[in-house]
Each structure stands twice: as structure tokens, then as C-alpha cells.
Design a protein around this motif. Structure first.
Motif, short mmCIF file in Angstrom:
data_model
loop_
_atom_site.label_atom_id
_atom_site.label_comp_id
_atom_site.label_asym_id
_atom_site.label_seq_id
_atom_site.Cartn_x
_atom_site.Cartn_y
_atom_site.Cartn_z
N VAL A 161 -5.14 9.29 7.31
CA VAL A 161 -4.13 8.68 6.43
C VAL A 161 -4.66 7.28 6.12
O VAL A 161 -4.80 6.46 7.03
CB VAL A 161 -2.76 8.55 7.12
N ALA B 164 -4.73 3.89 3.38
CA ALA B 164 -4.24 3.15 2.22
C ALA B 164 -5.35 2.92 1.20
O ALA B 164 -5.09 2.82 0.00
CB ALA B 164 -3.64 1.82 2.66
N PHE C 292 2.91 3.50 15.00
CA PHE C 292 2.23 2.29 14.54
C PHE C 292 2.64 1.15 15.49
O PHE C 292 3.43 0.27 15.12
CB PHE C 292 2.63 1.99 13.10
N GLY D 27 5.75 4.88 3.25
CA GLY D 27 5.04 4.42 4.45
C GLY D 27 4.98 2.89 4.50
O GLY D 27 5.76 2.21 3.83
N THR D 28 4.05 2.40 5.29
CA THR D 28 3.89 0.95 5.39
C THR D 28 3.40 0.40 4.05
O THR D 28 4.00 -0.54 3.50
CB THR D 28 2.86 0.62 6.49
N THR D 29 2.33 1.01 3.55
CA THR D 29 1.76 0.59 2.27
C THR D 29 2.79 0.71 1.14
O THR D 29 2.82 -0.11 0.22
CB THR D 29 0.52 1.47 1.96
N GLN E 65 -3.71 -7.39 2.56
CA GLN E 65 -3.90 -6.06 1.99
C GLN E 65 -2.67 -5.50 1.28
O GLN E 65 -2.78 -4.82 0.28
CB GLN E 65 -4.38 -5.08 3.08
N ARG F 139 -8.31 -6.98 2.83
CA ARG F 139 -7.81 -7.75 3.97
C ARG F 139 -7.97 -9.25 3.79
O ARG F 139 -7.18 -10.04 4.30
CB ARG F 139 -8.47 -7.28 5.27
N TYR G 205 5.38 8.94 13.07
CA TYR G 205 4.49 7.88 12.57
C TYR G 205 4.41 6.83 13.68
O TYR G 205 5.36 6.08 13.88
CB TYR G 205 5.07 7.31 11.28
N PRO H 185 -1.01 7.05 1.88
CA PRO H 185 0.31 6.41 1.85
C PRO H 185 0.33 5.56 0.58
O PRO H 185 -0.33 4.53 0.51
CB PRO H 185 0.29 5.54 3.12
N THR I 155 -1.46 5.20 13.73
CA THR I 155 -2.14 4.05 13.13
C THR I 155 -2.58 3.14 14.26
O THR I 155 -1.78 2.40 14.83
CB THR I 155 -1.25 3.34 12.10
N ASP J 242 -7.55 2.54 8.28
CA ASP J 242 -8.44 2.65 7.12
C ASP J 242 -9.91 2.75 7.51
O ASP J 242 -10.72 3.30 6.77
CB ASP J 242 -8.29 1.39 6.26
C1 ELE Z 1 -1.58 2.28 7.63
C2 ELE Z 1 -1.83 0.84 7.38
C3 ELE Z 1 -2.75 0.45 8.48
C4 ELE Z 1 -1.48 3.10 6.46
C5 ELE Z 1 0.88 3.64 5.78
C6 ELE Z 1 -0.33 4.00 6.53
O1 ELE Z 1 0.80 2.74 4.96
O2 ELE Z 1 1.93 4.27 5.99
O3 ELE Z 1 -5.14 -2.31 8.78
O4 ELE Z 1 -5.84 0.09 8.77
O5 ELE Z 1 -4.33 -0.75 10.57
O6 ELE Z 1 -0.55 2.45 8.55
O7 ELE Z 1 -2.39 0.61 6.13
O8 ELE Z 1 -3.49 -0.64 8.22
P1 ELE Z 1 -4.77 -0.93 9.14
O9 ELE Z 1 -0.40 4.99 7.22
#
Ligand code: ELE
Length: 294
Positions: free
Chosen positions: A193, A195, A131, A41-43, A238, A234, A129, A6, A156, A179
Motif C-alpha cells: 500500500v 502513497a 499505523f 486513508g492517511t493520504t 508529503q 518528504r 489498518y 491510498p 504501515t 512507501d
Molecule cells: C501510508 C503513509 C505512510 C500510506 C495511507 C497509507 O495513506 O493510508 O512515510 O511511508 O510511513 O500509511 O503514507 O507514510 P510513510 O497506507
């Protein structure tokens, strides 16, 4: 198995999308062996982007590669359907959406209806997706089962059993998006997936190679170093640390995050650089060991 990144979305100092930097970044990721780019995405700060900007990002990315999953979800269904329509002319891997978010206690039948609408209208395979930590809603396998025609899902979730359940009960592609679960996802699911691939694409590609050769213990060794850099990200936040880490490990500038996700301060950047310096030799050691050029 696929490694999916992402991507971070580079912004200029005045909060506009930095096209050239985005292009340069995606070119590097593809060159380093990333299989699919997950845009918006989120990132990539999907929730901070307008529909027009999501289109713009699709256009810029498509100049680099068609190996794209186009995240187009949001809280305005007209916009989302318009983006689906717009994506028709692009030969891409698929589209994705997070579930409707922010609103508390959404009846699951509404969320199911939302995804059914996307499947019905989409010219491309549709990925969910999931999350829950961000959206407040969990598209678990029992809900997913009620939607025919989905291509896959990115979960996620630090709870790996949760991701495994989709694999067990559904016949779709399943990726975990944490991650810290890259090798696990490459081994037991359809891929990962992550970041971290924005700034460690070499180590991510290497994990995939080792897993595909059955060298799981070696892959775990590489993952330990991957973890160390994730920990640094982190420590500073992040979402913004990614921008500095790309510069540190890949050597080019990806601009700024978009406010109100503020860039790291000068002091934080200095600290982060010092943290990276302490362990960067581990990164280069691994690349040397496996004969990888960065
Ligand atoms: C993740 C986040 C999750 C990456 C996106 C992604 O960015 O669309 O801290 O590993 O749960 O959703 O980076 O972060 P962590 O898929």
C-alpha cells in the motif's frame, strides 16, 4: 499480489471535496494498473473527513471501480457502524479501520473488542489498518490472533520484520504500508500500500510486473527511482507535496489538501518543480525502456 494506492482526496480551495477531480484521479490510477484503491486513508485525510464525506467519497469512487477498500474508522463508533451499514449496497473488496487513536494507553482488550465488533457487523471482509506511528497503538500479530474472521491487515511500519510476523503467524492477507518497502512487500507479503502510487502509478505497476516475473533486481532498479521522488515528497511535507507531484508526473490537477494541512507555498512549489525537473528524465527513461506509455 496487489498494488494498493491510498488515494489523495482532492479538495477545492474552500475545503470541499472536489468530486470531478477525485473521479479523474481514480480513473487514471485504475487505467495505469492499480489493483485496489484504499479510500479515506492517511493520504486521503481520513481523520479530517466527516462520516457524510466518507460516504460521498465511497459513492464517487464506486462510480469508477468496485476495487475499493473503504476505510471508515474514527473515534465515534456510531458513525463507524453507520458507515458499515451504508457500505452494504456496494460490491467492494472490503472495509478497513485504523485502531482507536489519540487516547493514551488504551487497554488492548478495548481495541480487540472494537475490531471484533466490526467483524461481527460488517457486510464485507474487514482489514485492520495498523499505523502505530500515527495512532500510538500497535496491533501486533499477538493481538490480531485474538480476533477471528479478519481478512487482512495493512501494516504501515518501517520495521519489515514486524510485517513478516503477521504472515508467519496468521492466515490473512498482509500488506506493508511504507512507501519505501514496495518491492519487499510485493516479494514477501501479499502486496504493498503506497502513497507514491498516486503520482508514480506506472513505476508501481512496473515493480509488480517485474516481481511477478521473478526479475527482482530489475524491480530494485525501478524502486531506486521511485525512492528519489518519495524523497522529494518528504522534503516539503508529503501530505501536501502529493498534490503537486500528481500534477508534475501525471499532468492533471488534484486540487488542494484540506486545512489545517496547508497547501505548499508558491516558493515551495517552485522549488519542488525544480527538484522534479532534475530527475524527471529518469522517470521517462524507465517508461521508454519498458515500453510504457504514460
Ligand atoms: C501510508 C503513509 C505512510 C500510506 C495511507 C497509507 O495513506 O493510508 O512515510 O511511508 O510511513 O500509511 O503514507 O507514510 P510513510 O497506507
Amino acid at each position: 499480489m496487489e498494488i494498493i494506492v491510498p488515494n489523495v482526496t482532492p479538495f477545492t480551495k474552500d475545503n470541499r471535496i472536489d468530486k470531478d477531480r477525485l473521479k479523474e484521479h481514480l480513473e487514471n490510477l485504475i487505467e495505469k494498473g492499480i489493483d485496489i484503491i484504499f479510500i479515506n486513508g492517511t493520504t486521503g485525510m481520513g481523520p479530517s473527513l466527516s462520516a457524510e464525506e466518507k460516504k460521498e467519497i465511497l459513492n464517487i469512487s464506486y462510480d469508477v471501480t468496485g476495487k475499493i477498500i473503504f476505510q471508515l474508522g474514527g473515534l465515534n463508533l456510531d458513525d463507524t457502524l453507520n458507515l458499515l451499514q451504508y457500505s452494504r449496497d456496494f460490491d467492494i473488496i472490503g472495509v478497513a479501520s485504523y485502531s482507536p487513536y489519540y487516547y493514551p494507553q488504551l487497554p488492548s482488550k478495548w481495541v480487540i473488542r472494537y475490531f471484533k465488533t466490526l467483524v461481527e457487523k460488517s457486510p464485507h471482509p474487514v482489514y485492520v489498518y495498523n499505523f502505530p506511528a500515527a495512532t500510538g497503538f500497535d496491533m501486533n500479530y499477538e493481538l490480531m490472533k485474538q480476533i477471528d474472521g479478519l481478512a487482512g491487515l495493512k501494516d504501515t511500519n518501517d520495521n519489515f520484520v514486524h510485517s513478516l510476523q503477521y504472515k508467519r503467524f496468521l492466515n490473512i492477507k498482509v500488506y506493508n504500508g511504507s512507501d519505501y518497502l514496495t518491492v519487499q512487500s510485493l516479494t514477501y507479503l501479499d502486496g504493498t500500500v503506497t502513497a507514491g502510487g498516486n503520482y508514480m502509478p506506472e513505476l508501481l505497476s512496473l515493480q509488480k510486473k517485474l516481481v511477478s516475473e521473478g526479475k527482482i533486481n530489475d524491480a530494485f532498479e525501478v524502486q531506486k527511482t521511485y525512492y528519489k521522488f518519495l524523497d522529494i515528497a518528504r522534503k516539503y511535507g508529503q501530505m501536501s507535496a502529493h498534490y503537486i507531484l500528481v500534477k508534475e508526473l501525471q499532468g492533471y490537477d488534484v486540487g488542494y489538501p484540506r486545512e489545517p494541512l496547508y497547501p505548499l507555498t508558491e516558493d515551495e512549489i517552485k522549488q519542488l518543480e525544480a527538484d522534479v525537473k532534475e530527475i524527471k528524465n529518469e522517470y521517462t527513461f524507465i517508461l521508454d525502456k519498458y515500453g510504457i506509455t504514460s
